[in-house]
Design a protein around this motif. Sequence first.
Motif, PDB file in Angstrom:
ATOM      1  N   LYS A  20       0.752  -1.077  -0.116  1.00 11.06           N
ATOM      2  CA  LYS A  20       0.111  -0.117   0.011  1.00 11.06           C
ATOM      3  C   LYS A  20       0.866   1.379   0.133  1.00 11.06           C
ATOM      4  O   LYS A  20       0.517   2.241  -0.890  1.00 11.06           O
ATOM      5  CB  LYS A  20      -1.007  -0.001   1.045  1.00 11.06           C
ATOM      6  N   PRO A  21       1.745   1.494   0.894  1.00  8.72           N
ATOM      7  CA  PRO A  21       2.644   2.623   0.878  1.00  8.72           C
ATOM      8  C   PRO A  21       3.340   3.026  -0.408  1.00  8.72           C
ATOM      9  O   PRO A  21       3.582   4.047  -0.601  1.00  8.72           O
ATOM     10  CB  PRO A  21       3.770   2.615   2.058  1.00  8.72           C
ATOM     11  N   GLN A  22       3.523   2.017  -1.196  1.00  5.33           N
ATOM     12  CA  GLN A  22       4.322   2.171  -2.345  1.00  5.33           C
ATOM     13  C   GLN A  22       3.488   2.168  -3.581  1.00  5.33           C
ATOM     14  O   GLN A  22       4.022   1.945  -4.904  1.00  5.33           O
ATOM     15  CB  GLN A  22       5.183   0.870  -2.730  1.00  5.33           C
ATOM     16  N   VAL A  23       2.049   2.195  -3.523  1.00  5.61           N
ATOM     17  CA  VAL A  23       0.931   2.223  -4.412  1.00  5.61           C
ATOM     18  C   VAL A  23       1.347   3.280  -5.602  1.00  5.61           C
ATOM     19  O   VAL A  23       1.142   2.953  -6.790  1.00  5.61           O
ATOM     20  CB  VAL A  23      -0.314   1.972  -4.025  1.00  5.61           C
ATOM     21  N   GLY A  24       1.559   4.489  -5.273  1.00  2.30           N
ATOM     22  CA  GLY A  24       1.763   5.528  -6.005  1.00  2.30           C
ATOM     23  C   GLY A  24       2.843   5.193  -7.078  1.00  2.30           C
ATOM     24  O   GLY A  24       2.794   5.172  -8.312  1.00  2.30           O
ATOM     25  N   THR A  25       4.094   5.019  -6.385  1.00  2.00           N
ATOM     26  CA  THR A  25       5.209   4.425  -7.198  1.00  2.00           C
ATOM     27  C   THR A  25       4.940   3.154  -8.208  1.00  2.00           C
ATOM     28  O   THR A  25       5.329   3.376  -9.451  1.00  2.00           O
ATOM     29  CB  THR A  25       6.471   4.117  -6.376  1.00  2.00           C
ATOM     30  N   LEU A  26       4.222   2.241  -7.597  1.00  2.00           N
ATOM     31  CA  LEU A  26       3.902   0.931  -8.367  1.00  2.00           C
ATOM     32  C   LEU A  26       3.127   1.346  -9.580  1.00  2.00           C
ATOM     33  O   LEU A  26       3.115   1.021 -10.880  1.00  2.00           O
ATOM     34  CB  LEU A  26       3.394   0.109  -7.443  1.00  2.00           C
TER      35      LEU A  26
END
Lengths: 757, 163
Positions: free
Chosen positions: A178-184
Amino acid sequence: MGFENLLANVPIPKEIQDAVLKINTSVDSPLFAVVGDLSLSGNYGDSALFVYNDRMIAVDESYEGGGDVILFDDIADIKVKRMYGNAVLKVEDSHGARRDIIRFTYSVADVCDSAALFIEKVKAGEDAEETLEIVRSTYKNLRSFCPKCGRKLASPDADCLNCEGKSKIINKFAKYIKPQVGTLLGCLFLSIFTTVMALIPPYITGYMVDKVLPNRDAQKLLFVILILFSVYILQFTVSGIRAYFLRLAGDKIIIDLKSDIFAKAQYLPMRFYDKTSTGSVINRINGDTAVLQSFMLRISQEAVVQAFTLVGVICIMLLMDWRLTLLSLIPVPIVIFCGRYFGKKIAPMYRRLWRRGTSLYTILADTVPGIRVIKAFTSEKRTISRFQRYSDDWLKEDKIAAKTASAFPSIITFLITCGSLIIWFIGGNWVITGSGGATTGLLVSFISYAAMFYAPVNFFANLSDSYQSALASAEKILDIINAEPENDFGKGNKPERIKGKIEFCNVNFSFDRSKKTLEDINISIDPGDVVGIVGTTGAGKSTLVNLLLRYYDDYEGEILVDGINIKEIDSEFYRDNIGYVQQEPMMFRDTIFNNIAYSNPDAHVEQVLNAADIANAHGFISRLPDSYDTMLGERGTGLSGGERQRLSIARAVLKNPSILVFDEATAAVDSETEHLIQESIDRLIRGRTTLMIAHRLSTLRRANKIIVVDKGRVVEFGTPDELLAMKGKYHKLIQIQSMSDKAREIKEAENLEISIG
Amino acid sequence: MTSRRYIDGSEVRITPNDGIFVDVEFYGGLKIEMLEPKRLFPISGLSKYITLLDSDGNEAAIIRSVDSLLPDSKKTILRCLEEYYMIPKISRLISRTEKFRIWLWTVETDRGIHTFEIINHITSIKTLYDGRILIKDASDNRYEIPDIYALDRRSQKLIMPDI
């Protein structure tokens, strides 16, 4: 007689109910029942014990009439005899005749223990209702079953892992993504872009073959090449940027996952570490998280991209020639079937491989810290050969897994190549004969698309391999994440201050069910008491203090501090109020200052110096070249045992606890060092309740109360004078100790003379 | 340290006492009653080095090998050991279900059909070098599979991932 509300370990089977109704002729109801799981002959089957105020009824197939009534008055002695994997309730009558009443596995042993204790106490004249409380507490511990599925819970209030929804498990891992959703998502967008770019060249190639090359148009050729060049530049630049951000996101995911597992591992109860090797835990934090990370990225990125490619390529292929498209689909069902078959075959192999890998890690975790012992016993060759043996085991399993894991991609690639050959054969014929409307350019670009189409098919077929490997790792990680942390029933409950009154009330405890480690412990210690705990090795002394420290919570009975059940006190607050000095103090790879300040990281420098002074450690520390900045090796290497012990005492001083526990703190040092340590202990214990596990007379002389533990029971408890007057176990221990102390003094004096001489 | 008394064979007569206890009579005349035979190597040496303990847990003697005893004595010791050590031998795995790291096994053993739970299959199932598989359930009860390859194919398939 009703069985519905009767206190019992499991529901009473109908046959047992019928049997007891046949035997019991009186109207009174039993107080509780124990349902056994073995017959007296040792086969699995139902048996039971019904306990009343004055008698018990045993039910077993071997009794004539199905059961027997035994009056308490006829019992001289009753006890549970634990054997190996089973136990029996034994009764001795007033004539000395012994017999087995019921037989059971360890699953039932605890409740049978409390039944025997109940009968013993009632026979001794204790109130039945009060004594029944002990039985109830045992049953309460035992009754931690999930009401939904009936499986045993780790603690009475724990969530049932069995009934926990699958979504909850998925959420457990999804939360790291979840915390990396933007990057992913950004990476995903870039991936789609590169995929679209990748779809362009085959089309242009086809155009080139059909329109540019046959017309010998050099200008058009240059134009087409420039377009291709631009496409490739865009595709590979974007691909590089994507790879960078993807790696960054992956690293963050793995760090979060590792940190969480590590943090969870800190709060796992001692029981977890009793059963799980250090190597296994390290393997999970290091190896398994990496496997899982790679899989999470495959799913969240590659799978989406490959699916997108698959759909895009099929659409283009259908637009180009639907007949060739259908031909290219021929190998797909076989590839999918092979993928499923492979998944099933490889999963157990990965599990077995994981087990062998963990064994290797365990040897490493054992031998590297123990290198001194290995060298001392010149067992390097033996250690190497042991490692070799385990490596061979791993290699053997790896070979088996490698065969399947290597064969599968080759088989798939072969099938895919066969698909291309079909297209070449049929499409080529169409081009040669001029039938079917196919051109050379179309065939060339179709073959390129077909290769692109098989790549995602291959990916999804192979996904089961990494899925199985990730599943094996996820299982191991879940083992830690799902493990019940230490119970903290009294979270937030912090008494104003702990004065130090300690009471053990009817405490029973066993590490496993094969043997009772502590039995019927009843002691009361007043604030400020200095209590020596003595007994032979394995008598249960350390276990007694382990329970007080709340390292183990699943005991029967109660431990009270200042009248409050220790389970009802916030565990962090509670442990903060207890100072613990071990026989072999654990030092960390850090400076001496930080090792002392470990108990109170906010302590002022002078508080640390003062603590070291009280612990008789300041002198030797200040003589070290780097003094308080001296960096200790792993586990405190670089210091002698006595020096480490004094640092450990300084830690306890800095903590300023209300209760102090010393576990044979001077057992492994010479007389002179012992004297220094004793001095520091004397300063430390003033005004604090102190429990000292000790062998040496010098330590015991400071005690105003003595507990003598033998075979898990407190056999003597009182002031030293009272116990000496009793001429019991304590008296005997003192006599032995006096002799060995004298011998030691003589030996040390001789050594001194020799070294002076 | 007191010297250890070993029993090599025919120098003793062992007779049954109560349940798992025996009386040992040495031909020199010494008779010790109510001794409990226990294996010193319950996993690796089933019939070798059997210690005989008195009621305080003190060792009276060690039998080097049960096979060297007189037939009646051997029978007595083996019966006591059989009674003391309950390690049901699994002959078939009827079912093995797993949900979130809790395994539920239903097995057929030489003592009947039984169902038990395994909390941690990594630490609870051990394969020995002689091919035996030892299993410890959630309540610390023990089970043994003497030879995995003697089981039916279905049972083998169910167990294989755990060993």
